[in-house]
Write a protein that holds these residues in place. Structure first.
Motif, PDB file in Angstrom:
ATOM      1  N   ASN A  22       0.805  -1.217   0.000  1.00 13.88           N
ATOM      2  CA  ASN A  22       0.000   0.000   0.000  1.00 13.88           C
ATOM      3  C   ASN A  22       0.844   1.276   0.000  1.00 13.88           C
ATOM      4  O   ASN A  22       0.772   2.081   0.936  1.00 13.88           O
ATOM      5  CB  ASN A  22      -0.947  -0.027   1.211  1.00 13.88           C
ATOM      6  CG  ASN A  22      -1.938   1.119   1.178  1.00 13.88           C
ATOM      7  OD1 ASN A  22      -2.459   1.450   0.115  1.00 13.88           O
ATOM      8  ND2 ASN A  22      -2.209   1.729   2.327  1.00 13.88           N
ATOM      9  N   ARG A  23       1.638   1.426  -1.063  1.00 19.36           N
ATOM     10  CA  ARG A  23       2.323   2.707  -1.282  1.00 19.36           C
ATOM     11  C   ARG A  23       2.046   3.110  -2.736  1.00 19.36           C
ATOM     12  O   ARG A  23       2.973   3.216  -3.559  1.00 19.36           O
ATOM     13  CB  ARG A  23       3.830   2.578  -1.037  1.00 19.36           C
ATOM     14  CG  ARG A  23       4.214   2.095   0.367  1.00 19.36           C
ATOM     15  CD  ARG A  23       5.710   2.196   0.615  1.00 19.36           C
ATOM     16  NE  ARG A  23       6.160   3.561   0.547  1.00 19.36           N
ATOM     17  CZ  ARG A  23       7.047   4.011  -0.366  1.00 19.36           C
ATOM     18  NH1 ARG A  23       7.573   3.187  -1.264  1.00 19.36           N
ATOM     19  NH2 ARG A  23       7.401   5.270  -0.377  1.00 19.36           N
ATOM     20  N   PRO A  24       0.771   3.287  -3.084  1.00 19.67           N
ATOM     21  CA  PRO A  24       0.431   3.472  -4.503  1.00 19.67           C
ATOM     22  C   PRO A  24       1.093   4.690  -5.128  1.00 19.67           C
ATOM     23  O   PRO A  24       1.347   4.693  -6.334  1.00 19.67           O
ATOM     24  CB  PRO A  24      -1.103   3.614  -4.479  1.00 19.67           C
ATOM     25  CG  PRO A  24      -1.466   3.959  -3.078  1.00 19.67           C
ATOM     26  CD  PRO A  24      -0.428   3.325  -2.208  1.00 19.67           C
ATOM     27  N   GLN A  25       1.396   5.705  -4.315  1.00 22.32           N
ATOM     28  CA  GLN A  25       2.028   6.916  -4.862  1.00 22.32           C
ATOM     29  C   GLN A  25       3.413   6.616  -5.419  1.00 22.32           C
ATOM     30  O   GLN A  25       3.935   7.364  -6.236  1.00 22.32           O
ATOM     31  CB  GLN A  25       2.088   8.023  -3.796  1.00 22.32           C
ATOM     32  CG  GLN A  25       3.105   7.834  -2.681  1.00 22.32           C
ATOM     33  CD  GLN A  25       2.697   6.825  -1.595  1.00 22.32           C
ATOM     34  OE1 GLN A  25       1.720   6.099  -1.740  1.00 22.32           O
ATOM     35  NE2 GLN A  25       3.465   6.779  -0.518  1.00 22.32           N
ATOM     36  N   ALA A  26       4.042   5.526  -4.983  1.00 26.47           N
ATOM     37  CA  ALA A  26       5.364   5.132  -5.491  1.00 26.47           C
ATOM     38  C   ALA A  26       5.292   3.707  -6.026  1.00 26.47           C
ATOM     39  O   ALA A  26       6.258   2.941  -5.932  1.00 26.47           O
ATOM     40  CB  ALA A  26       6.416   5.250  -4.387  1.00 26.47           C
ATOM     41  N   LEU A  27       4.147   3.366  -6.611  1.00 24.71           N
ATOM     42  CA  LEU A  27       3.920   2.046  -7.205  1.00 24.71           C
ATOM     43  C   LEU A  27       4.311   0.917  -6.247  1.00 24.71           C
ATOM     44  O   LEU A  27       4.863  -0.101  -6.666  1.00 24.71           O
ATOM     45  CB  LEU A  27       4.667   1.925  -8.547  1.00 24.71           C
ATOM     46  CG  LEU A  27       4.261   2.944  -9.620  1.00 24.71           C
ATOM     47  CD1 LEU A  27       5.067   2.739 -10.903  1.00 24.71           C
ATOM     48  CD2 LEU A  27       2.770   2.863  -9.938  1.00 24.71           C
ATOM     49  N   ASN A  28       4.010   1.134  -4.966  1.00 18.80           N
ATOM     50  CA  ASN A  28       4.206   0.107  -3.928  1.00 18.80           C
ATOM     51  C   ASN A  28       5.652  -0.387  -3.849  1.00 18.80           C
ATOM     52  O   ASN A  28       5.898  -1.561  -3.533  1.00 18.80           O
ATOM     53  CB  ASN A  28       3.242  -1.074  -4.147  1.00 18.80           C
ATOM     54  CG  ASN A  28       1.805  -0.607  -4.194  1.00 18.80           C
ATOM     55  OD1 ASN A  28       1.391   0.212  -3.390  1.00 18.80           O
ATOM     56  ND2 ASN A  28       1.046  -1.094  -5.176  1.00 18.80           N
ATOM     57  N   SER A  29       6.592   0.526  -4.154  1.00 15.55           N
ATOM     58  CA  SER A  29       8.004   0.139  -4.058  1.00 15.55           C
ATOM     59  C   SER A  29       8.369  -0.063  -2.577  1.00 15.55           C
ATOM     60  O   SER A  29       7.720   0.460  -1.675  1.00 15.55           O
ATOM     61  CB  SER A  29       8.889   1.178  -4.732  1.00 15.55           C
ATOM     62  OG  SER A  29       8.566   2.470  -4.259  1.00 15.55           O
ATOM     63  N   PHE A  30       9.428  -0.852  -2.382  1.00 16.37           N
ATOM     64  CA  PHE A  30       9.806  -1.287  -1.037  1.00 16.37           C
ATOM     65  C   PHE A  30      10.603  -0.247  -0.269  1.00 16.37           C
ATOM     66  O   PHE A  30      11.706   0.133  -0.668  1.00 16.37           O
ATOM     67  CB  PHE A  30      10.687  -2.543  -1.120  1.00 16.37           C
ATOM     68  CG  PHE A  30       9.908  -3.821  -1.193  1.00 16.37           C
ATOM     69  CD1 PHE A  30       9.226  -4.300  -0.092  1.00 16.37           C
ATOM     70  CD2 PHE A  30       9.867  -4.542  -2.374  1.00 16.37           C
ATOM     71  CE1 PHE A  30       8.513  -5.487  -0.158  1.00 16.37           C
ATOM     72  CE2 PHE A  30       9.160  -5.726  -2.450  1.00 16.37           C
ATOM     73  CZ  PHE A  30       8.475  -6.200  -1.334  1.00 16.37           C
ATOM     74  N   THR A  31      10.071   0.156   0.865  1.00 15.81           N
ATOM     75  CA  THR A  31      10.848   0.892   1.873  1.00 15.81           C
ATOM     76  C   THR A  31      11.132  -0.093   3.009  1.00 15.81           C
ATOM     77  O   THR A  31      10.558  -1.197   3.041  1.00 15.81           O
ATOM     78  CB  THR A  31      10.012   2.045   2.444  1.00 15.81           C
ATOM     79  OG1 THR A  31       8.783   1.483   2.929  1.00 15.81           O
ATOM     80  CG2 THR A  31       9.727   3.117   1.411  1.00 15.81           C
TER      81      THR A  31
END
Ligand code: T3D
Length: 269
Positions: A22-31
Motif C-alpha cells: 500500500n504505497r500506490p504513490q510510489a507504485l508500492n516500491s519497497f521501503t
C-alpha cells in the motif's frame, strides 16, 4: 497519499489472508517500513493455523516497482566523492529473508499482479506459488537499467521458469513483458481481464485453502530441490515425502473421502 499511511493492508476472509502492498504513490516500491510489515505479516500468518492461503497484491495501478530508490536506507548519495552505500546488506537483510519466507511457507502463496511489477517487485511475484495477473499488468527486470543484477531470487527463478534464452533477454534488456507474453512464455500461470483479477484470485485462494496444505508445500519443496538433484535422488526424495504424507491425517482423509464419495475435509498444515 501521505507516506505515513500503513504500508501494508491485511484482510482475512475465512482461511484466506490477503496482503495488499500500500504505497500506490510510489507504485508500492519497497521501503524499510514495507519490508518490515510484509515479513511481519507473513511470519504471523505462517504461525497461524487458521491461515491456509495467502494472496499478495498491490494497491492502485501498480503491483510493486521493486526497491524504493529514494529510501534513505539505500538511496545513493549523489555528492561527488561520497562513499557508496553497501546495498549487499539490504539484499541479505531484506530480500533474501523475504524470498526464503515464501519458499518455506507452510501454505500456498498466490500473487495477484494488478499492474506493473518491476525489479524486486517482479521477483516478489515470481517467488509465489501461483501468479495470476491482470491483462494490463507487466513484468520488468529493471535491474540492468540501474547497473544491477536480478535479485530477490530473480537469478535463480528466471532461467527455471522460462529457460536461459528468455531469462537472459528479460534480464539483460530489462524490457517490459506484458502479462499475456508472460503467460505465453511460462513466466506466470495466467492472466485474466483486469476487472476479474481480484475475484479470480480469491476464488483460487479459497480453493487452495481447502486442499491438503502439507502436500502443497511439499510439492513446492520437491520442485525447488529437483534441479539440484539426480533423477535417482529426486525419486528417493519423493519416497521420503510420500512416507511422511502417507502417515498424515490428510492422506487418510483424502482416501476415505474418495471411497465414501464425499468431499474431503483437510486439516493438516
Ligand atoms: O538499492 C538497490 O537498488 C538494491 C535493491 C534492488 C532491488 C530492486 O528492486 S532494483 C529495481 C528498482 N526498481 C526500478 O528500477 C523500477 C523503477 N521504476 C520504473 O522504472 C517505472 O516507475 C515503472 C516502469 C515501474 C513504471 O513506470 P510508469 O511510467 O508507469 O510510472 P512512473 O511515473 O515512473 O512512476 C510513478 C511514480 O512512482 C513516480 O513518482 P512521481 O513522479 O509520480 O512522484 C515514480 O518516481 C515512483 N516510482 C516508481 N518506481 C519507483 C518509484 N519511486 C521510488 N522507487 C521506485 N522503484
Amino acid at each position: 497519499m501521505a507516506d505515513d499511511a500503513a504500508p501494508l493492508l491485511t484482510r482475512r476472509d475465512g482461511a484466506v489472508l490477503t496482503l495488499t502492498l500500500n504505497r500506490p504513490q510510489a507504485l508500492n516500491s519497497f521501503t524499510g517500513a514495507l519490508h518490515d510489515a510484509l515479513i511481519g505479516a507473513l511470519n504471523d500468518a505462517a504461525a497461524d493455523a487458521g491461515v491456509r492461503c495467502v494472496v499478495i497484491t498491490g494497491a492502485g495501478r501498480g503491483f510493486c516497482a521493486g526497491q524504493d530508490l529514494s529510501d534513505p536506507e539505500v538511496a545513493p548519495d549523489l555528492t561527488p566523492g561520497a562513499v557508496p552505500k553497501d546495498i549487499g546488506n539490504l539484499i541479505e537483510a531484506r530480500y533474501k529473508p523475504l524470498a526464503l519466507r515464501i519458499h518455506t511457507f507452510p501454505v500456498p502463496v498466490v500473487a495477484a499482479v494488478n499492474g506493473v511489477a518491476a525489479g524486486a517487485g517482479a521477483n516478489l511475484a515470481l517467488n509465489c506459488d501461483i501468479v495470476l495477473a491482470a491483462k494490463s499488468a507487466s513484468f520488468i527486470q529493471a535491474f540492468s537499467k540501474i547497473g544491477l543484477i536480478p535479485d530477490c531470487g530473480g537469478s535463480w527463478l528466471l532461467p527455471r521458469l522460462v529457460g536461459r534464452a528468455n531469462a537472459m533477454a528479460l534480464a539483460l534488456l530489462g524490457d517490459k513483458c506484458s502479462a499475456e507474453e508472460a503467460q505465453r512464455i511460462g513466466l506466470i500461470w495466467r492472466c485474466v481481464d483486469d476487472a476479474a483479477l481480484a475475484e479470480e484470485a480469491q476464488v483460487l485462494a479459497a480453493r487452495l485453502a481447502a486442499m491438503p496444505s502439507k502436500a502443497l508445500a511439499e510439492t513446492r519443496r520437491a520442485f525447488d530441490h529437483a534441479d539440484r538433484m539426480s533423477l535417482d535422488a529426486a525419486l528417493s526424495l519423493e519416497g521420503d515425502v510420500q512416507r511422511r504424507l502417507g502417515m498424515s491425517h490428510d492422506y487418510i482423509e483424502g482416501v476415505s473421502a474418495f471411497f465414501a464419495k464425499r468431499a474431503p475435509v483437510f486439516k493438516d498444515r
